[in-house]
Design an enzyme around this catalytic site. Structure first.
Site, PDB file in Angstrom:
ATOM      1  N   PHE A   1       3.505   8.724  12.463  1.00  0.00           N
ATOM      2  CA  PHE A   1       4.303   7.362  12.092  1.00  0.00           C
ATOM      3  C   PHE A   1       5.720   7.842  11.687  1.00  0.00           C
ATOM      4  O   PHE A   1       5.737   8.791  10.850  1.00  0.00           O
ATOM      5  CB  PHE A   1       3.687   6.582  10.991  1.00  0.00           C
ATOM      6  CG  PHE A   1       4.428   5.573  10.576  1.00  0.00           C
ATOM      7  CD1 PHE A   1       4.214   4.344  11.395  1.00  0.00           C
ATOM      8  CD2 PHE A   1       4.968   5.354   9.269  1.00  0.00           C
ATOM      9  CE1 PHE A   1       4.921   3.228  11.186  1.00  0.00           C
ATOM     10  CE2 PHE A   1       5.611   4.247   9.208  1.00  0.00           C
ATOM     11  CZ  PHE A   1       5.744   3.077  10.045  1.00  0.00           C
TER      12      PHE A   1
ATOM     13  N   ASP B   1      -2.584  11.145   5.819  1.00  0.00           N
ATOM     14  CA  ASP B   1      -1.955   9.747   5.530  1.00  0.00           C
ATOM     15  C   ASP B   1      -2.961   8.909   5.781  1.00  0.00           C
ATOM     16  O   ASP B   1      -3.295   8.643   7.085  1.00  0.00           O
ATOM     17  CB  ASP B   1      -0.798   9.679   6.418  1.00  0.00           C
ATOM     18  CG  ASP B   1       0.255   8.260   6.177  1.00  0.00           C
ATOM     19  OD1 ASP B   1      -0.408   7.392   5.590  1.00  0.00           O
ATOM     20  OD2 ASP B   1       1.239   8.274   6.258  1.00  0.00           O
TER      21      ASP B   1
ATOM     22  N   TYR C   1      -0.980  -2.230   1.582  1.00  0.00           N
ATOM     23  CA  TYR C   1      -0.402  -3.693   2.148  1.00  0.00           C
ATOM     24  C   TYR C   1      -1.244  -4.049   3.300  1.00  0.00           C
ATOM     25  O   TYR C   1      -0.768  -4.998   3.834  1.00  0.00           O
ATOM     26  CB  TYR C   1       1.164  -4.154   2.050  1.00  0.00           C
ATOM     27  CG  TYR C   1       1.891  -3.210   2.632  1.00  0.00           C
ATOM     28  CD1 TYR C   1       2.060  -3.148   4.109  1.00  0.00           C
ATOM     29  CD2 TYR C   1       2.762  -2.170   1.956  1.00  0.00           C
ATOM     30  CE1 TYR C   1       2.941  -2.243   4.851  1.00  0.00           C
ATOM     31  CE2 TYR C   1       3.566  -1.328   2.536  1.00  0.00           C
ATOM     32  CZ  TYR C   1       3.691  -1.341   3.994  1.00  0.00           C
ATOM     33  OH  TYR C   1       4.818  -0.399   4.696  1.00  0.00           O
ATOM     34  N   LYS C   2      -1.840  -3.207   3.739  1.00  0.00           N
ATOM     35  CA  LYS C   2      -2.514  -3.454   5.280  1.00  0.00           C
ATOM     36  C   LYS C   2      -3.660  -3.751   5.111  1.00  0.00           C
ATOM     37  O   LYS C   2      -4.130  -4.843   4.673  1.00  0.00           O
ATOM     38  CB  LYS C   2      -2.214  -2.152   6.178  1.00  0.00           C
ATOM     39  CG  LYS C   2      -0.920  -1.567   6.340  1.00  0.00           C
ATOM     40  CD  LYS C   2      -1.060  -0.308   6.889  1.00  0.00           C
ATOM     41  CE  LYS C   2       0.456   0.312   7.188  1.00  0.00           C
ATOM     42  NZ  LYS C   2       1.540  -0.459   8.055  1.00  0.00           N
TER      43      LYS C   2
ATOM     44  N   ARG D   1      -0.138  -4.232  20.059  1.00  0.00           N
ATOM     45  CA  ARG D   1      -1.121  -3.952  19.186  1.00  0.00           C
ATOM     46  C   ARG D   1      -1.897  -5.201  18.528  1.00  0.00           C
ATOM     47  O   ARG D   1      -1.226  -5.969  18.161  1.00  0.00           O
ATOM     48  CB  ARG D   1      -0.322  -3.162  18.247  1.00  0.00           C
ATOM     49  CG  ARG D   1      -1.365  -2.398  17.300  1.00  0.00           C
ATOM     50  CD  ARG D   1      -0.609  -1.527  16.293  1.00  0.00           C
ATOM     51  NE  ARG D   1       0.331  -2.299  15.262  1.00  0.00           N
ATOM     52  CZ  ARG D   1       0.880  -1.864  14.285  1.00  0.00           C
ATOM     53  NH1 ARG D   1       0.553  -0.595  13.967  1.00  0.00           N
ATOM     54  NH2 ARG D   1       1.630  -2.509  13.339  1.00  0.00           N
TER      55      ARG D   1
END
Lengths: 404, 404
Positions: B123, B193, B218-219, B363
């Site tokens: 990422f 991560d 927040y996911k 996705r």
């Protein structure tokens, strides 16, 4: 000063209508708005909309419907409060993180200059972060000196002078233009911390020629507990300084998902990660109040409120440690007392909330937007009474934590 | 798989009751909870209380009534989701800032080791921040290699291996214990991560012996847009690692207001500035949902949802780039298509929200807490139809921004 005098001042106060824009608790005289500002009523519907409509209904689509630009949009709303251009300020992260980024960037700006100069007794996080910053740039050091020795400490090794505009304890205010000029005369950059001055006193970074500044938004700007802080960088330095905490939100193209970091143009490069949109929404509603406010009226009312408490403190025999000249101070008043902690507690027991600052300071914040002259006059009466009756000797002990 | 099959799975789903705890918008099939989780209903009253009572009425006193300990309290609520002890996790700052702090600390841990190793295509912010971290520790470097070359890249110069547990694009998952052991065998630390895995797959840092981890809330944790991230440090390293962004909230005695920085014991030293309490309140309400959740049920349902879309994608002739083995992936499914962006837009036009990841990936996130099997089955039907009818050729163009 009598109660009637105070009421007369309130009747003539051009800022009096703003009081209704805040949710002031019943029965409290809140003299701690310099630590945590009061809730603006407009925050309630703004947050409800952000949570229920923007997050709840629009979900990920909200990033393209206003969220992604919030750091710049809020920066533009803070800019007039410090005399900056709209594109010279950005919001996000904490004051401490902004200080870290700005200090490391300043230390890298001119490799021939290796020192941060700052003031002993500055707000602790400024010095703590400066310690951390010099550890990130090889061969640099932090020089912390007393205020009286600051001018002499500036030399051709000074990379950046870090000053807090208004002192958190005493309310002493540095002359912005004067100290900016001194730093520049030594060939150094200047980084101002406006945490205790923004929204409290008029500031003009452009007129002063200041290089960088940070500031807190949960004090006089009423953005909410832990609201995101701001960073100002003068436009002439936008390309010359780089953010050491090189996160994706500061990338030129965050959604291109490339491995290598390439800083964005302008203030966007100072962003790091994804900011809290709820925190941003609260702050934005609080900032919108300032559109209609004349900072010279803020300063004038602050001086009048100060005078009321200065008179009460003098009558109580309390030494005032804040400057008598309004141009040389912020918007709080501090008194010294051997039992300042207990005096603070005794006032709180009477519904007058100020705070204690170690080791011996009682600090009372004066926030012209929502305090009336009568409020402050009543606080002064309580202060005189607590001292005269030694009511502080019975003050219940409470924890000393309070986020300034 | 028929609609009736999907409904039968829903009837037998032990997680089905959780759907009602979320404010799902009418008419939307939301397959982007891996980017921004849906609003938990409990957030609404929690935030109202935080704003109106805690901030509005209690004001500064709330710091002593729960705010000051929020970073530790929320950390303790995240700990069971990653197999950590309650005092090994802290919440605050962004994922990027936590990465920066942890990487600089890791680079300083053993001066004989000078390299961060990470994966090409990780990422972006992980690699961007790693660039920034090596610039803060003289003589260190970042080595970014393809996944196939990671094992060979570990050597006696490796200070820390930085891996993202579940890949944001493909959903490929690293074996936590295996790669932790490889880093340790080389004498290096490992920093994980968990942004795309926490709340999506079972994690056990203690069993794996992992050193450090960061993660997004927040996911899959549904903390709200830009909710504060978490940092995990194994207890054996608590005294050995120091926070380079040495702000006052990480000081041993923040309210003693001393000039010199002295790190707090335990995870508190990783704090920097004052965190947003509004952001914390939203996240805390979201985290409280997880008390009653069995992560093995999450994993089992995720696998079932994946199978539905995998079947639909295969029927549409779309190459799936996510692993077929559930143990080797996270909780999203990605397909490759030359016009993936347009396909994503065409699905959005039908109320099926997934996202596009450059250059050619569609996705779709699978969040077992609030998606039904029937939702996902319907999304699969839309996908088949969009491909079969080439509806994507007419997809309206919209901005590509979306915060992952």
């Amino acid at each position: 000063m009598t109660r009637e005098d105070a009421r007369a001042l309130d009747r003539a106060d051009p800022l009096a209508p703003f009081r209704d824009r805040f949710a002031l608790p019943e029965g409290l005289i809140y003299l701690d708005g310099n630590s945590l500002g009061v809730l603006p009523r407009a925050v309630i519907p703004a947050l409800a909309d952000t949570v229920q409509r923007q997050w709840g209904e629009r979900l990920i689509r909200s990033w393209n419907e206003g969220w992604i630009d919030a750091p710049q949009r809020l920066g533009a709303k803070i800019a007039p409060l410090i005399g900056a251009a709209a594109d010279e300020v950005i919001v996000g992260d904490t004051t401490s993180t902004h200080l870290f980024k700005a200090l490391v960037a300043a230390l890298r700006h001119d490799p021939a200059r290796r020192t941060i100069v700052s003031e002993a007794g500055n707000f602790p996080t400024d010095l703590h972060i400066a310690e951390g910053a010099v550890a990130c740039v090889a061969g640099t050091a932090l020089k912390v000196v007393d205020r009286a020795d600051l001018a002499a400490a500036l030399d051709d090794d000074t990379a950046v002078l870090l000053l807090t505009h208004v002192h958190y304890k005493t309310a002493e205010r540095f002359d912005l233009a004067d100290w900016t000029a001194r730093a520049h005369a030594a060939g150094a950059l200047i980084l101002w911390d406006f945490s205790h001055s923004v929204g409290a006193v008029p500031i003009d970074v452009t007129a002063a020629g200041a290089d960088m500044a940070v500031g807190c938004t949960y004090k006089y700007l009423n953005g909410g507990p832990g609201a995101p802080a701001f960073l100002y960088v003068a436009r002439r330095l936008h390309d010359a300084l780089a953010n050491p905490v090189s996160g994706w939100m500061g990338h030129a193209e965050p959604f291109a998902f490339t491995d290598a970091y390439r800083p964005a143009a302008g203030m966007k490069r100072w962003l790091v990660g994804t900011p809290s949109i709820l925190a941003m929404a609260s702050l934005e509603a609080a900032l919108d109040l300032w559109r209609d406010i004349d900072l010279t009226q803020i300063a004038a009312k602050s001086a009048a409120l100060f005078a009321i408490l200065a008179e009460a403190g003098a009558a109580a025999g309390l030494p005032c440690v804040s400057p008598t000249d309004p141009a040389r101070r912020g918007s709080h008043i501090s008194f010294r007392h051997d039992h300042a902690y207990e005096v603070t507690q005794a006032l709180i027991a009477r519904g007058v909330i100020g705070d204690f600052r170690a080791p011996d300071v009682l600090r009372l914040g004066l926030t012209p937007l929502y305090l009336s002259h009568e409020d402050v006059w009543r606080a002064g009466e309580h202060l005189r009474d607590v001292i005269a009756t030694e009511a502080w000797r019975n003050a219940a002990y409470a924890e000393r934590n309070a986020v300034t």
